[in-house]
Design a protein around this motif. Structure first.
Motif, PDB file in Angstrom:
ATOM      1  N   LEU A  42      34.429  22.584  23.457  1.00  0.00           N
ATOM      2  CA  LEU A  42      34.325  23.243  24.869  1.00  0.00           C
ATOM      3  C   LEU A  42      35.367  22.641  25.796  1.00  0.00           C
ATOM      4  O   LEU A  42      36.054  23.171  26.476  1.00  0.00           O
ATOM      5  CB  LEU A  42      32.931  22.970  25.221  1.00  0.00           C
ATOM      6  N   ASP A  43      35.392  21.254  25.701  1.00  0.00           N
ATOM      7  CA  ASP A  43      36.604  20.797  26.549  1.00  0.00           C
ATOM      8  C   ASP A  43      37.903  20.957  26.139  1.00  0.00           C
ATOM      9  O   ASP A  43      38.736  21.261  26.967  1.00  0.00           O
ATOM     10  CB  ASP A  43      36.449  18.947  26.229  1.00  0.00           C
ATOM     11  N   LEU A  44      38.272  21.068  24.784  1.00  0.00           N
ATOM     12  CA  LEU A  44      39.379  21.531  24.326  1.00  0.00           C
ATOM     13  C   LEU A  44      39.918  23.119  25.151  1.00  0.00           C
ATOM     14  O   LEU A  44      40.777  23.379  25.520  1.00  0.00           O
ATOM     15  CB  LEU A  44      39.644  21.681  22.760  1.00  0.00           C
ATOM     16  N   PHE A  45      38.737  23.773  24.843  1.00  0.00           N
ATOM     17  CA  PHE A  45      39.168  25.112  25.346  1.00  0.00           C
ATOM     18  C   PHE A  45      39.312  25.196  26.950  1.00  0.00           C
ATOM     19  O   PHE A  45      39.944  26.047  27.455  1.00  0.00           O
ATOM     20  CB  PHE A  45      37.702  26.016  25.098  1.00  0.00           C
ATOM     21  N   ARG A  46      38.320  24.519  27.664  1.00  0.00           N
ATOM     22  CA  ARG A  46      38.811  24.354  28.915  1.00  0.00           C
ATOM     23  C   ARG A  46      40.205  24.017  29.436  1.00  0.00           C
ATOM     24  O   ARG A  46      40.779  24.447  30.511  1.00  0.00           O
ATOM     25  CB  ARG A  46      37.729  23.527  29.523  1.00  0.00           C
ATOM     26  N   ALA A  47      40.760  22.975  28.472  1.00  0.00           N
ATOM     27  CA  ALA A  47      42.120  22.218  28.831  1.00  0.00           C
ATOM     28  C   ALA A  47      43.208  23.263  28.275  1.00  0.00           C
ATOM     29  O   ALA A  47      44.247  23.079  28.949  1.00  0.00           O
ATOM     30  CB  ALA A  47      42.132  21.123  28.070  1.00  0.00           C
ATOM     31  N   SER A  48      42.924  24.327  27.504  1.00  0.00           N
ATOM     32  CA  SER A  48      43.850  25.042  27.103  1.00  0.00           C
ATOM     33  C   SER A  48      43.942  26.507  27.719  1.00  0.00           C
ATOM     34  O   SER A  48      43.093  26.851  28.390  1.00  0.00           O
ATOM     35  CB  SER A  48      43.686  25.204  25.703  1.00  0.00           C
ATOM     36  N   ASP A  49      45.029  27.032  27.295  1.00  0.00           N
ATOM     37  CA  ASP A  49      45.140  28.574  28.146  1.00  0.00           C
ATOM     38  C   ASP A  49      44.674  29.541  26.863  1.00  0.00           C
ATOM     39  O   ASP A  49      45.284  30.262  26.383  1.00  0.00           O
ATOM     40  CB  ASP A  49      46.606  28.632  28.036  1.00  0.00           C
ATOM     41  N   VAL A  50      43.259  29.476  26.975  1.00  0.00           N
ATOM     42  CA  VAL A  50      42.612  30.423  26.121  1.00  0.00           C
ATOM     43  C   VAL A  50      41.519  31.316  27.046  1.00  0.00           C
ATOM     44  O   VAL A  50      41.334  30.904  28.206  1.00  0.00           O
ATOM     45  CB  VAL A  50      42.188  30.001  24.725  1.00  0.00           C
ATOM     46  N   SER A  51      41.061  32.262  26.409  1.00  0.00           N
ATOM     47  CA  SER A  51      40.030  33.039  27.231  1.00  0.00           C
ATOM     48  C   SER A  51      38.607  31.955  27.608  1.00  0.00           C
ATOM     49  O   SER A  51      38.490  31.035  26.959  1.00  0.00           O
ATOM     50  CB  SER A  51      39.274  34.272  26.540  1.00  0.00           C
ATOM     51  N   ALA A  52      37.834  32.532  28.276  1.00  0.00           N
ATOM     52  CA  ALA A  52      36.511  31.718  28.656  1.00  0.00           C
ATOM     53  C   ALA A  52      35.824  31.367  27.528  1.00  0.00           C
ATOM     54  O   ALA A  52      35.529  32.355  26.684  1.00  0.00           O
ATOM     55  CB  ALA A  52      35.788  32.572  30.092  1.00  0.00           C
ATOM     56  N   ALA A  53      35.228  30.274  27.428  1.00  0.00           N
ATOM     57  CA  ALA A  53      34.259  29.803  26.488  1.00  0.00           C
ATOM     58  C   ALA A  53      32.826  30.272  26.789  1.00  0.00           C
ATOM     59  O   ALA A  53      32.618  30.685  28.190  1.00  0.00           O
ATOM     60  CB  ALA A  53      34.246  28.544  26.314  1.00  0.00           C
ATOM     61  N   ALA A  54      31.924  30.400  26.210  1.00  0.00           N
ATOM     62  CA  ALA A  54      30.778  30.812  26.332  1.00  0.00           C
ATOM     63  C   ALA A  54      29.768  29.941  27.094  1.00  0.00           C
ATOM     64  O   ALA A  54      30.524  28.513  27.218  1.00  0.00           O
ATOM     65  CB  ALA A  54      29.609  30.932  25.007  1.00  0.00           C
ATOM     66  N   MET A  58      24.330  29.366  25.832  1.00  0.00           N
ATOM     67  CA  MET A  58      24.864  30.200  24.359  1.00  0.00           C
ATOM     68  C   MET A  58      25.624  29.592  23.405  1.00  0.00           C
ATOM     69  O   MET A  58      25.557  29.835  22.232  1.00  0.00           O
ATOM     70  CB  MET A  58      25.386  31.490  25.325  1.00  0.00           C
ATOM     71  N   ALA A  59      26.543  28.534  23.984  1.00  0.00           N
ATOM     72  CA  ALA A  59      27.438  27.979  23.224  1.00  0.00           C
ATOM     73  C   ALA A  59      26.657  27.322  21.980  1.00  0.00           C
ATOM     74  O   ALA A  59      27.036  27.069  20.930  1.00  0.00           O
ATOM     75  CB  ALA A  59      28.538  27.198  23.780  1.00  0.00           C
ATOM     76  N   VAL A  60      25.603  26.530  22.224  1.00  0.00           N
ATOM     77  CA  VAL A  60      24.945  25.688  21.499  1.00  0.00           C
ATOM     78  C   VAL A  60      24.219  26.973  20.304  1.00  0.00           C
ATOM     79  O   VAL A  60      24.353  26.498  19.207  1.00  0.00           O
ATOM     80  CB  VAL A  60      23.678  25.364  22.051  1.00  0.00           C
ATOM     81  N   ARG A  61      23.801  28.085  20.710  1.00  0.00           N
ATOM     82  CA  ARG A  61      23.196  28.729  19.791  1.00  0.00           C
ATOM     83  C   ARG A  61      24.549  29.400  19.014  1.00  0.00           C
ATOM     84  O   ARG A  61      24.289  29.490  17.740  1.00  0.00           O
ATOM     85  CB  ARG A  61      22.632  30.072  20.477  1.00  0.00           C
ATOM     86  N   ILE A  62      25.372  29.782  19.518  1.00  0.00           N
ATOM     87  CA  ILE A  62      26.766  30.356  18.752  1.00  0.00           C
ATOM     88  C   ILE A  62      27.006  29.066  17.653  1.00  0.00           C
ATOM     89  O   ILE A  62      27.569  29.516  16.623  1.00  0.00           O
ATOM     90  CB  ILE A  62      27.554  30.851  19.779  1.00  0.00           C
ATOM     91  N   TRP A  63      27.329  27.998  18.032  1.00  0.00           N
ATOM     92  CA  TRP A  63      27.712  27.089  17.552  1.00  0.00           C
ATOM     93  C   TRP A  63      26.778  26.694  16.201  1.00  0.00           C
ATOM     94  O   TRP A  63      27.281  26.540  15.015  1.00  0.00           O
ATOM     95  CB  TRP A  63      27.947  26.016  18.155  1.00  0.00           C
ATOM     96  N   ALA A  64      25.499  26.621  16.488  1.00  0.00           N
ATOM     97  CA  ALA A  64      24.365  26.564  15.336  1.00  0.00           C
ATOM     98  C   ALA A  64      24.541  27.726  14.340  1.00  0.00           C
ATOM     99  O   ALA A  64      24.548  27.601  13.178  1.00  0.00           O
ATOM    100  CB  ALA A  64      23.099  26.635  15.816  1.00  0.00           C
TER     101      ALA A  64
END
Length: 173
Positions: A42-54, A58-64
């Motif tokens: 999630l830190d990587l996604f925030r630092a990069s030019d990509v779409s918004a992360a969950a 929700m991210a915890v559920r998706i990751w599991a």
């Protein structure tokens, strides 16, 4: 699932790494992501030019769910104690192509400070190696990025542009 450890030297000449600005003489590794990697991703996604992360819950559920599926593999590359690159391989059964699986590469992300050092290339190479181990006929990937360096990066990783036409259907509002 068998883990893959790909080591590529990053001291390659700049023409081998399309993003190369200052190649570093170090070894870059890719590994399968683990449960504990979610905050770093999630830190990587925030630092990069990509779409918004969950959102976090929700991210915890998706990751599991992601880690529980045998048809998904997330590869990461670490540097200086953090994840600096990732990609996801999705495989699917196929009744055509002699029964060989489809592979899809998604969510290829490298931290801007680590582009050109081999991390992106290494996670993509690990995903492709896993796809071939899973007997995929091919691996498809799409990029919505306009930056020609991004396209040169994918071509350097072995992807051939223009063989297919991609279409996108958006969810109705």
């Amino acid at each position: 699932m068998i883990g893959i450890n790909i080591r590529l030297p990053t001291g390659r000449p700049p023409e081998k790494l399309p993003y190369s600005q200052d190649p570093v003489n170090e070894m870059v590794n890719a590994r399968l992501a683990q449960t504990t990697d979610l905050p770093a991703l999630l830190d990587l996604f925030r630092a990069s030019d990509v779409s918004a992360a969950a959102e976090p819950a929700m991210a915890v559920r998706i990751w599991a769910e992601t880690l529980s599926r045998e048809d998904l593999a997330v590869f990461v590359s670490d540097a200086e104690g953090r994840i600096v690159s990732t990609c996801m391989l999705i495989t699917a059964p196929n009744l055509l192509r002699g029964g060989r699986r489809h592979g899809f590469l998604e969510n290829v992300v490298t931290h801007p400070d680590y582009q050109g050092r081999g991390h992106g290339r290494t996670v993509v190479a690990a995903a492709l190696a896993e796809a071939w181990r899973r007997d995929c006929y091919h691996v498809l990937m799409q990029s919505g990025r306009k930056d020609p360096r991004v396209h040169r990066f994918y071509e350097a990783c072995g992807f051939v542009p223009g063989l297919r036409v991609g279409y996108v259907a958006h969810r109705p509002a």
